[in-house]
Write an enzyme that holds these catalytic residues in place. Sequence first.
Site, PDB file in Angstrom:
ATOM      1  CG  HIS A  18      -1.876  -0.963   1.364  1.00  0.00           C
ATOM      2  ND1 HIS A  18      -2.184  -1.898   2.539  1.00  0.00           N
ATOM      3  CD2 HIS A  18      -2.864  -1.410   0.567  1.00  0.00           C
ATOM      4  CE1 HIS A  18      -3.066  -2.510   2.235  1.00  0.00           C
ATOM      5  NE2 HIS A  18      -3.598  -2.396   1.127  1.00  0.00           N
ATOM      6  CE  LYS A  42     -13.430  -5.986   4.638  1.00  0.00           C
ATOM      7  NZ  LYS A  42     -12.693  -5.336   3.636  1.00  0.00           N
ATOM      8  CB  SER A 129      -4.404  -6.584   4.592  1.00  0.00           C
ATOM      9  OG  SER A 129      -3.974  -5.341   4.176  1.00  0.00           O
TER      10      SER A 129
HETATM   11  O1  PNS Z   1      -9.304  -2.607   0.503  1.00  0.00           O
HETATM   12  P1  PNS Z   1     -10.539  -2.861   0.135  1.00  0.00           P
HETATM   13  O2  PNS Z   1     -11.619  -3.589   1.217  1.00  0.00           O
HETATM   14  O3  PNS Z   1     -10.595  -3.559  -1.164  1.00  0.00           O
HETATM   15  O4  PNS Z   1     -11.418  -1.393  -0.141  1.00  0.00           O
HETATM   16  C1  PNS Z   1     -12.820  -1.506  -0.887  1.00  0.00           C
HETATM   17  C2  PNS Z   1     -13.389   0.048  -0.717  1.00  0.00           C
HETATM   18  C3  PNS Z   1     -13.120   0.710   0.550  1.00  0.00           C
HETATM   19  C4  PNS Z   1     -12.387   0.738  -2.071  1.00  0.00           C
HETATM   20  C5  PNS Z   1     -14.745  -0.353  -1.250  1.00  0.00           C
HETATM   21  O5  PNS Z   1     -15.368  -1.187  -0.701  1.00  0.00           O
HETATM   22  C6  PNS Z   1     -15.471   1.334  -1.096  1.00  0.00           C
HETATM   23  O6  PNS Z   1     -15.295   1.872  -1.962  1.00  0.00           O
HETATM   24  N1  PNS Z   1     -16.527   1.340  -0.292  1.00  0.00           N
HETATM   25  C7  PNS Z   1     -17.318   2.636  -0.018  1.00  0.00           C
HETATM   26  C8  PNS Z   1     -18.702   2.257  -0.558  1.00  0.00           C
HETATM   27  C9  PNS Z   1     -18.939   2.245  -2.319  1.00  0.00           C
HETATM   28  O7  PNS Z   1     -18.755   3.566  -2.667  1.00  0.00           O
HETATM   29  N2  PNS Z   1     -18.897   0.992  -2.711  1.00  0.00           N
HETATM   30  C10 PNS Z   1     -18.369   1.250  -4.261  1.00  0.00           C
HETATM   31  C11 PNS Z   1     -19.513   1.363  -5.112  1.00  0.00           C
HETATM   32  S1  PNS Z   1     -21.046   0.527  -4.444  1.00  0.00           S
END
Ligand code: PNS
Length: 162
Positions: A18, A42, A129
């Site tokens: 990251h 989560k 992670s």
């Molecule tokens: O590290 P990750 O868990 O792969 O990150 C995922 C993340 C946080 C980028 C994604 O889940 C996110 O943006 N969540 C916020 C809600 C949202 O806008 N979702 C995408 C469109 S529905």
Amino acid sequence: MEKIAVYPGSFDPVTNGHVDIAERGLKLFDKIIVAILDNPIKKCLFTIEERLEMLESSFENYPDITVEAFNGLLVDYAVSRNCIAILRGMRAVSDFEYEFQLALMNRKLKREVQTVFLMTSLRWIFTSSSIIKEAAQFGGDITSMVPPLVNKKLKEKFGIGS
Ligand code: PNS
């Protein structure tokens, strides 16, 4: 105009992979906001406060990288912070499907916010992670894969002496 990108994720915990993506993102953008999704549904190993602390310590020497928590839709958050792009790292083909779906949904929701992918450096291609947490849980040496504070916190979490 300043070009700002948001680099979102769960960061449970932040890894050197990251850090590498955010660092390289600075070659494309003037500022990066590393944004942790604060999603109580989560199940994460670390609390939002712990994840913020680890990210802040990992980026303390980068004045153009800030760390924040967000909730709700990523594209709304991006617009509220004047971000022109969402930065994501891509490791292998296995990441592609999910990332493609996420990028297309975000584009559908807010056309003006672009998603930019950086390929993970070869050095970090096998890290995530989840796999780092698993290795750490069973006493594996993950020192070279995570920032120092993360290494310390993982050891504390799993009750492993250094
Ligand atoms: O590290 P990750 O868990 O792969 O990150 C995922 C993340 C946080 C980028 C994604 O889940 C996110 O943006 N969540 C916020 C809600 C949202 O806008 N979702 C995408 C469109 S529905």
